[in-house]
Design a protein around this motif. Structure first.
Motif, PDB file in Angstrom:
ATOM      1  N   GLU A 198      48.023  -8.026  19.987  1.00 18.12           N
ATOM      2  CA  GLU A 198      48.205  -6.598  19.721  1.00 18.12           C
ATOM      3  C   GLU A 198      49.139  -6.386  18.522  1.00 18.12           C
ATOM      4  O   GLU A 198      50.135  -5.673  18.599  1.00 18.12           O
ATOM      5  CB  GLU A 198      48.735  -5.878  20.965  1.00 18.12           C
ATOM      6  N   ALA A 199      48.796  -7.080  17.447  1.00 17.68           N
ATOM      7  CA  ALA A 199      49.594  -7.000  16.228  1.00 17.68           C
ATOM      8  C   ALA A 199      48.953  -6.013  15.265  1.00 17.68           C
ATOM      9  O   ALA A 199      47.837  -5.539  15.486  1.00 17.68           O
ATOM     10  CB  ALA A 199      49.694  -8.380  15.582  1.00 17.68           C
ATOM     11  N   THR A 200      49.659  -5.684  14.173  1.00 15.22           N
ATOM     12  CA  THR A 200      49.239  -4.569  13.333  1.00 15.22           C
ATOM     13  C   THR A 200      48.652  -4.974  11.993  1.00 15.22           C
ATOM     14  O   THR A 200      48.036  -4.158  11.326  1.00 15.22           O
ATOM     15  CB  THR A 200      50.449  -3.673  13.026  1.00 15.22           C
ATOM     16  N   THR A 201      48.890  -6.205  11.565  1.00 15.56           N
ATOM     17  CA  THR A 201      48.538  -6.542  10.186  1.00 15.56           C
ATOM     18  C   THR A 201      47.044  -6.804  10.040  1.00 15.56           C
ATOM     19  O   THR A 201      46.316  -6.938  11.021  1.00 15.56           O
ATOM     20  CB  THR A 201      49.362  -7.742   9.705  1.00 15.56           C
ATOM     21  N   LEU A 202      46.609  -6.881   8.786  1.00 20.00           N
ATOM     22  CA  LEU A 202      45.178  -6.820   8.500  1.00 20.00           C
ATOM     23  C   LEU A 202      44.360  -7.977   9.070  1.00 20.00           C
ATOM     24  O   LEU A 202      43.177  -7.809   9.344  1.00 20.00           O
ATOM     25  CB  LEU A 202      44.954  -6.762   6.982  1.00 20.00           C
ATOM     26  N   GLU A 203      44.986  -9.170   9.229  1.00 18.82           N
ATOM     27  CA  GLU A 203      44.170 -10.290   9.717  1.00 18.82           C
ATOM     28  C   GLU A 203      43.640 -10.018  11.116  1.00 18.82           C
ATOM     29  O   GLU A 203      42.649 -10.594  11.536  1.00 18.82           O
ATOM     30  CB  GLU A 203      44.939 -11.616   9.661  1.00 18.82           C
ATOM     31  N   TRP A 204      44.288  -9.101  11.862  1.00 18.60           N
ATOM     32  CA  TRP A 204      43.852  -8.817  13.229  1.00 18.60           C
ATOM     33  C   TRP A 204      42.813  -7.698  13.268  1.00 18.60           C
ATOM     34  O   TRP A 204      42.351  -7.321  14.337  1.00 18.60           O
ATOM     35  CB  TRP A 204      45.048  -8.467  14.103  1.00 18.60           C
ATOM     36  N   THR A 205      42.455  -7.136  12.109  1.00 20.42           N
ATOM     37  CA  THR A 205      41.406  -6.118  12.101  1.00 20.42           C
ATOM     38  C   THR A 205      40.030  -6.721  11.888  1.00 20.42           C
ATOM     39  O   THR A 205      39.025  -6.052  12.052  1.00 20.42           O
ATOM     40  CB  THR A 205      41.626  -5.101  10.965  1.00 20.42           C
ATOM     41  N   THR A 206      39.988  -7.975  11.512  1.00 15.20           N
ATOM     42  CA  THR A 206      38.705  -8.572  11.176  1.00 15.20           C
ATOM     43  C   THR A 206      38.252  -9.503  12.296  1.00 15.20           C
ATOM     44  O   THR A 206      38.977  -9.727  13.267  1.00 15.20           O
ATOM     45  CB  THR A 206      38.807  -9.311   9.823  1.00 15.20           C
ATOM     46  N   ALA A 207      37.042 -10.030  12.123  1.00 14.36           N
ATOM     47  CA  ALA A 207      36.455 -10.861  13.171  1.00 14.36           C
ATOM     48  C   ALA A 207      37.232 -12.165  13.307  1.00 14.36           C
ATOM     49  O   ALA A 207      38.053 -12.515  12.471  1.00 14.36           O
ATOM     50  CB  ALA A 207      34.994 -11.152  12.853  1.00 14.36           C
ATOM     51  N   THR A 208      36.957 -12.894  14.397  1.00 16.67           N
ATOM     52  CA  THR A 208      37.623 -14.161  14.667  1.00 16.67           C
ATOM     53  C   THR A 208      36.587 -15.251  14.802  1.00 16.67           C
ATOM     54  O   THR A 208      35.737 -15.140  15.677  1.00 16.67           O
ATOM     55  CB  THR A 208      38.429 -14.078  15.974  1.00 16.67           C
ATOM     56  N   PRO A 209      36.605 -16.297  13.992  1.00 13.24           N
ATOM     57  CA  PRO A 209      37.374 -16.440  12.751  1.00 13.24           C
ATOM     58  C   PRO A 209      36.837 -15.513  11.668  1.00 13.24           C
ATOM     59  O   PRO A 209      35.682 -15.085  11.736  1.00 13.24           O
ATOM     60  CB  PRO A 209      37.167 -17.903  12.383  1.00 13.24           C
ATOM     61  N   PRO A 210      37.638 -15.203  10.653  1.00 16.87           N
ATOM     62  CA  PRO A 210      37.220 -14.215   9.654  1.00 16.87           C
ATOM     63  C   PRO A 210      35.968 -14.665   8.893  1.00 16.87           C
ATOM     64  O   PRO A 210      35.802 -15.851   8.644  1.00 16.87           O
ATOM     65  CB  PRO A 210      38.418 -14.139   8.708  1.00 16.87           C
ATOM     66  N   PRO A 211      35.084 -13.717   8.556  1.00 13.84           N
ATOM     67  CA  PRO A 211      33.891 -14.079   7.778  1.00 13.84           C
ATOM     68  C   PRO A 211      34.272 -14.544   6.369  1.00 13.84           C
ATOM     69  O   PRO A 211      35.428 -14.451   5.967  1.00 13.84           O
ATOM     70  CB  PRO A 211      33.094 -12.776   7.727  1.00 13.84           C
ATOM     71  N   HIS A 212      33.273 -15.015   5.628  1.00 16.84           N
ATOM     72  CA  HIS A 212      33.527 -15.636   4.337  1.00 16.84           C
ATOM     73  C   HIS A 212      34.312 -14.732   3.396  1.00 16.84           C
ATOM     74  O   HIS A 212      35.222 -15.174   2.713  1.00 16.84           O
ATOM     75  CB  HIS A 212      32.192 -16.034   3.700  1.00 16.84           C
ATOM     76  N   ASP A 213      33.975 -13.451   3.367  1.00 19.92           N
ATOM     77  CA  ASP A 213      34.701 -12.559   2.461  1.00 19.92           C
ATOM     78  C   ASP A 213      35.824 -11.814   3.184  1.00 19.92           C
ATOM     79  O   ASP A 213      36.304 -10.792   2.700  1.00 19.92           O
ATOM     80  CB  ASP A 213      33.744 -11.575   1.775  1.00 19.92           C
ATOM     81  N   ASN A 214      36.219 -12.328   4.334  1.00 19.97           N
ATOM     82  CA  ASN A 214      37.365 -11.855   5.127  1.00 19.97           C
ATOM     83  C   ASN A 214      37.120 -10.582   5.920  1.00 19.97           C
ATOM     84  O   ASN A 214      37.603 -10.448   7.027  1.00 19.97           O
ATOM     85  CB  ASN A 214      38.611 -11.636   4.271  1.00 19.97           C
ATOM     86  N   PHE A 215      36.399  -9.609   5.372  1.00 16.04           N
ATOM     87  CA  PHE A 215      36.258  -8.346   6.077  1.00 16.04           C
ATOM     88  C   PHE A 215      34.803  -7.939   6.257  1.00 16.04           C
ATOM     89  O   PHE A 215      34.507  -6.772   6.519  1.00 16.04           O
ATOM     90  CB  PHE A 215      37.047  -7.242   5.356  1.00 16.04           C
ATOM     91  N   GLY A 216      33.881  -8.901   6.082  1.00 22.20           N
ATOM     92  CA  GLY A 216      32.475  -8.646   6.339  1.00 22.20           C
ATOM     93  C   GLY A 216      31.911  -7.477   5.546  1.00 22.20           C
ATOM     94  O   GLY A 216      31.239  -6.623   6.107  1.00 22.20           O
ATOM     95  N   GLY A 217      32.221  -7.432   4.263  1.00 20.74           N
ATOM     96  CA  GLY A 217      31.665  -6.387   3.407  1.00 20.74           C
ATOM     97  C   GLY A 217      32.498  -5.128   3.356  1.00 20.74           C
ATOM     98  O   GLY A 217      32.355  -4.336   2.436  1.00 20.74           O
ATOM     99  N   ARG A 218      33.354  -4.913   4.365  1.00 21.80           N
ATOM    100  CA  ARG A 218      34.222  -3.738   4.307  1.00 21.80           C
ATOM    101  C   ARG A 218      35.334  -3.979   3.307  1.00 21.80           C
ATOM    102  O   ARG A 218      35.698  -5.110   3.014  1.00 21.80           O
ATOM    103  CB  ARG A 218      34.869  -3.488   5.680  1.00 21.80           C
ATOM    104  N   THR A 219      35.897  -2.902   2.768  1.00 23.18           N
ATOM    105  CA  THR A 219      37.118  -3.033   1.986  1.00 23.18           C
ATOM    106  C   THR A 219      38.195  -2.232   2.712  1.00 23.18           C
ATOM    107  O   THR A 219      38.098  -1.012   2.818  1.00 23.18           O
ATOM    108  CB  THR A 219      36.935  -2.495   0.557  1.00 23.18           C
ATOM    109  N   PRO A 220      39.184  -2.931   3.244  1.00 21.61           N
ATOM    110  CA  PRO A 220      40.171  -2.240   4.062  1.00 21.61           C
ATOM    111  C   PRO A 220      41.004  -1.240   3.255  1.00 21.61           C
ATOM    112  O   PRO A 220      41.273  -1.467   2.077  1.00 21.61           O
ATOM    113  CB  PRO A 220      41.051  -3.374   4.595  1.00 21.61           C
ATOM    114  N   VAL A 221      41.346  -0.155   3.895  1.00 23.83           N
ATOM    115  CA  VAL A 221      42.250   0.822   3.300  1.00 23.83           C
ATOM    116  C   VAL A 221      43.477   0.917   4.198  1.00 23.83           C
ATOM    117  O   VAL A 221      43.356   1.075   5.415  1.00 23.83           O
ATOM    118  CB  VAL A 221      41.578   2.208   3.179  1.00 23.83           C
ATOM    119  N   VAL A 222      44.645   0.786   3.600  1.00 20.65           N
ATOM    120  CA  VAL A 222      45.877   0.683   4.372  1.00 20.65           C
ATOM    121  C   VAL A 222      46.579   2.030   4.400  1.00 20.65           C
ATOM    122  O   VAL A 222      46.769   2.667   3.359  1.00 20.65           O
ATOM    123  CB  VAL A 222      46.798  -0.391   3.770  1.00 20.65           C
TER     124      VAL A 222
END
Lengths: 249, 591
Positions: free
Chosen positions: B537-561
């Motif tokens: 239950e952490a807040t940083t971006l690595e915990w918003t993506t799939a496990t393990p992260p896809p090749h481009d890290n966010f599966g085509g999404r571009t995160p907005v902080v």
């Protein structure tokens, strides 16, 4: 067939005054011209990033020569033990540099810096016009200009040959690598600079070869652009080394 | 600044070699670094075990190694230090975790220069192989600091011939690799942050990796310069570090390597051994912070997450790390109080060194302030993060002692210094690595590590390392020298033998306990409990993506902080944590 004369205004990145600026502009300078590529903002981004990478990347090169310089200055003032008399003596022996030859080399390197800049501007222009040229039926006419990239490579090699001759001149004066601390430093500083310049020549040759391989001009431009900044840095570095060796003999 | 619209530079590769060996993916490269460090740490630990056994049973006939000669002991010492400092403490926390999580935490699809990143790993690998090659030709005996003239003259001792050449070459290659890595880290942080990810919204781990990269960028060039001068002294006849009139003689033990004693004076003259020390420690002190800063970042991240509280004094933490990094460049002389430096210089270095206590104390109190009144979840990563703080304090407190020339001169060549730097630079950094491993394992491998085994591992490691390194301070004050292969025959040290035996037993137990970690690591990889995307239950971006992260890290999404990295227990929020990508609302104001 329609012919379009190249009247497009192309924004060049600002070169800071005094011919051969130090670090490439980190931001701002690269922003405008990157977007003149029109439909390929990707290349503008990549160019900016590559320039940033280069600015970061030359920092350790500066640190390398800062280290050599501090070692040079410290060693110069350091008394050392004379084994025969068992006393501390100053054994620094000023090196008689072949300064006429080195001056010629300096001029060659400065001219190469100039031709490098011409090559950089040439490819910037080509990259800016590439989208227009890709329109079927549009031709901008043959651009009549010298192959500045090749000229720069030749001048760079000329500089290295000149340095080689300077080392020969030093040897004929009796200054070998291990003759004295001062001669060791002369060979060290000039040699390390030559190695770094040779790296620039390799990068330029790579850019020249890719032009034969029909790589997109925007991609080639990034290589030429950052090598140009690196090349200017090498020219500045050489002036610094030359001045150090002449002034702090 | 942000460049979210940029497309991923390379598509996901298919073949095994492109995917796992010469991969351009920062996640694979991060794991490659991690596994390199994992191999290295076990080699280094085996060497320390052999040294500890030799110290208390110097005449023992060991299974493979037989009777350990004094010069063999010094070879172990050199290789232990070099492997641990360069290939474990520099490699795992910075290059390993940094490569894997820095791009994800700032919302980037990859590092700025993926090809350079791959090159940087494989250059490190080559450096490691070259270093290990020194084992087979007789490793050098000059310690990880490589003081001249011992390191500068091939006839100076056993292992100082080809072995020392390989050692320096390995260091030089490692410098080049680290510089490439640092370049990549800095460019990535400056140019690839996602929309909304301002510098002051970066997790403290990213700040730590960023500052560490700057330190590396400035420090490794100097070590490279020193290495070049040393190689020239050894092979080209120059005299940068070698003074005149040296005679190497009196060697009695000739190892199979073929060292032949020489009584002829060397041909060099006029060099300064102190020049090496200055150049080396100008690199060497920042290197200490290169090893520890990533651990500080991980500790800050974990203490906040598992206390369910915002980090206490985010900005103070950032500025403290910057101050530590800056001061790290002006204190190298405190390693050289023994060199006969002017008392005025020594005083200046001493004051600057003690000044580092200020930002270190800021960090420590902020960590404690973070835990205070928190709803602390004592998970395995949290335990190791608390252990990190504990070891940082215990190891750091002996720093101000050694920073004073009058105390350093009697203590410098004793076990006191060994205890000091092992606690703060060695074990504290290792605890940072363990904390990071237990914390990020679910994200990296999709499974949880076994919590019970992790607790057993934590208990043995914390108690064990304290049992090994705390008594060393006492040993040092009682006069036990360091670097000596044998002291059991020295009269005034014989009463220390029982304590030394205790240290060796503690080392055997602690090192055996690491097998628990190793088993847990590989067993959990295959059989562990499946992990959710955000198990802590952490807040940083690595915990918003799939496990393990896809090749481009966010599966085509571009995160907005929209939020800072440590928004826990925000009043009015529906959960006790607000992810960085959660939409900004009135109840959860952005920073």
């Amino acid at each position: 067939m329609a012919t379009l004369s190249p009247t497009l205004s192309v924004k060049y990145p600002q070169t800071r005054g005094g011919g051969g600026a130090g670090a490439p502009p980190i931001s701002g300078g690269g922003d405008g011209d990157g977007r003149t590529g029109g439909n390929s903002p990707d290349h503008g981004q990549r160019l900016r990033r590559a320039r940033l990478g280069l600015a970061v990347g030359i920092t350790p090169v500066i640190m390398l020569f800062v280290s050599f310089t501090s070692a040079y200055i410290v060693r110069q003032g350091l008394p050392t033990l004379d084994v025969r008399t068992n006393t501390y003596v100053h054994d620094w022996m000023p090196v008689n540099l072949p300064w006429v030859l080195l001056l010629v080399n300096t001029v060659i390197l400065l001219v190469s810096s100039l031709t490098m800049e011409l090559a950089r501007r040439q490819i910037t222009r080509q990259a800016a016009l590439a989208p227009v040229q890709s329109i079927p039926g549009v031709s901008l006419g043959e651009e009549r200009s010298l192959p500045w990239l090749g000229v720069t490579v030749v001048l760079g090699l000329g500089f290295l040959v000149g340095q080689w001759m300077a080392w020969g001149a030093l040897e004929s004066r009796g200054f070998y690598l291990a003759t004295s601390a001062s001669s060791s430093f002369v060979y060290l500083l000039t040699g390390m600079h030559a190695i770094h310049l040779a790296g620039g020549i390799l990068a330029l040759s790579y850019a020249a070869i890719t032009s034969l391989l029909r790589k997109p001009v925007e991609a080639r431009r990034i290589v030429v652009d950052i090598t140009a900044w690196y090349w200017h840095f090498m020219a500045l570095l050489w002036i610094y080394i030359f001045a150090l060796l002449e002034i702090a003999r | 600044m942000a460049s979210t619209e940029i497309v991923h530079a390379h598509a996901a590769p298919q073949g095994f070699i492109r995917k796992y060996i010469f991969s351009l993916d920062h996640k694979v490269i991060g794991l490659q670094y991690y596994f390199l460090a994992l191999i290295a740490v076990f080699v280094g630990m085996a060497l320390s075990l052999l040294m500890r056994i030799h110290m208390v049973w110097p005449t023992a006939n060991l299974p493979i190694f037989g009777h350990i000669q004094p010069e063999t002991y010094l070879m172990f010492l050199t290789m232990h230090g070099t492997i641990m400092v360069f290939f474990v403490l520099t490699t795992a926390p910075q290059s390993g975790f940094g490569n894997y999580f820095l791009p994800i935490q700032i919302g980037a699809p990859d590092m700025a220069f993926p090809t350079l990143n791959m090159l940087s790993f494989w250059t490190t690998f080559v450096a490691f192989v070259v270093l290990l090659a020194a084992f087979f030709v007789g490793a050098p005996i000059h310690g990880w600091t490589g003081y001249a003239p011992l390191s500068a003259v091939p006839s100076a001792g056993p292992g100082e011939g080809l072995g020392a050449d390989l050692w320096i070459t390995s260091i030089a290659i490692f410098c080049a690799a680290s510089l490439m890595g640092a370049l990549n880290f800095i460019t990535t942080v400056l140019d690839l942050r996602a929309k909304g990810m301002s510098m002051m919204r970066m997790p403290l781990t990213c700040w730590a990796w960023f500052i560490t990269a700057i330190l590396g960028l400035l420090a490794f060039g100097v070590l490279l310069a020193a290495g070049i001068l040393l190689l020239m002294d050894r092979n080209l006849g120059t005299s940068f570090f070698v003074p005149g009139g040296l005679v190497f003689t009196g060697q009695t033990a000739v190892p199979p390597g073929g060292f032949s004693p020489s009584t002829t004076p060397i041909k060099h003259s006029g060099g300064s051994p102190l020049l090496w020390q200055h150049l080396f420690w100008f690199f060497g002190h920042p290197e200490v912070y290169i090893a520890i800063l990533p651990g500080m970042g991980v500790a800050s991240q974990l203490l906040s997450t598992f206390s369910r509280k915002p980090i206490f004094g985010y900005k103070a933490m950032v500025y403290a790390m910057l101050a530590i990094g800056l001061l790290g460049f002006v204190v190298w002389g405190h390693h050289m109080f023994m060199s006969g430096m002017s008392p005025y210089s020594a005083f200046a270095f001493s004051i600057m060194t003690m000044a580092i206590g200020v930002p270190s104390a800021i960090k420590t109190f902020n960590w404690l302030g973070t835990i205070q009144h928190g709803r602390v979840r004592f998970t395995a990563p949290m335990l190791f993060a608390i252990g990190f703080v504990s070891l940082f304090v215990s190891g750091g407190l002996s720093g101000p002692f050694l920073a004073q020339p009058v105390l350093d001169i009697p203590l410098h060549d004793t076990a006191f210094v060994v205890g000091h730097f092992h606690l703060i630079m060695g074990v504290a950094a290792i605890f940072g690595i363990f904390a990071g491993t237990y914390y990020w394992f679910p994200k990296m491998f999709g499974r949880m590590m076994n919590e019970k085994l992790a607790r057993v591992h934590f208990f043995f490691t914390l108690v064990g390392t304290y049992a090994i390194f705390m008594p060393m301070h006492y040993l040092g004050m009682a006069g036990q020298t360091r670097r000596y292969s044998q002291f059991t025959e020295v009269g005034f040290l014989t009463r220390l033998i029982p304590l030394n035996k205790f240290l060796t037993y503690a080392a055997i137990v602690t090192i055996s306990a690491q097998l628990i970690f190793l088993f847990n690591f590989f067993w959990s990889m295959a059989k562990g409990k499946k992990a959710a995307d955000n198990p802590w239950e952490a807040t940083t971006l690595e915990w918003t993506t799939a496990t393990p992260p896809p090749h481009d890290n966010f599966g085509g999404r571009t995160p907005v902080v929209n939020h800072g990295p440590y928004e826990y227990s925000v009043p009015g929020a529906s959960r006790d944590y607000v992810m960085q990508t959660d939409p900004a609302t009135a109840a959860t104001p952005a920073h």
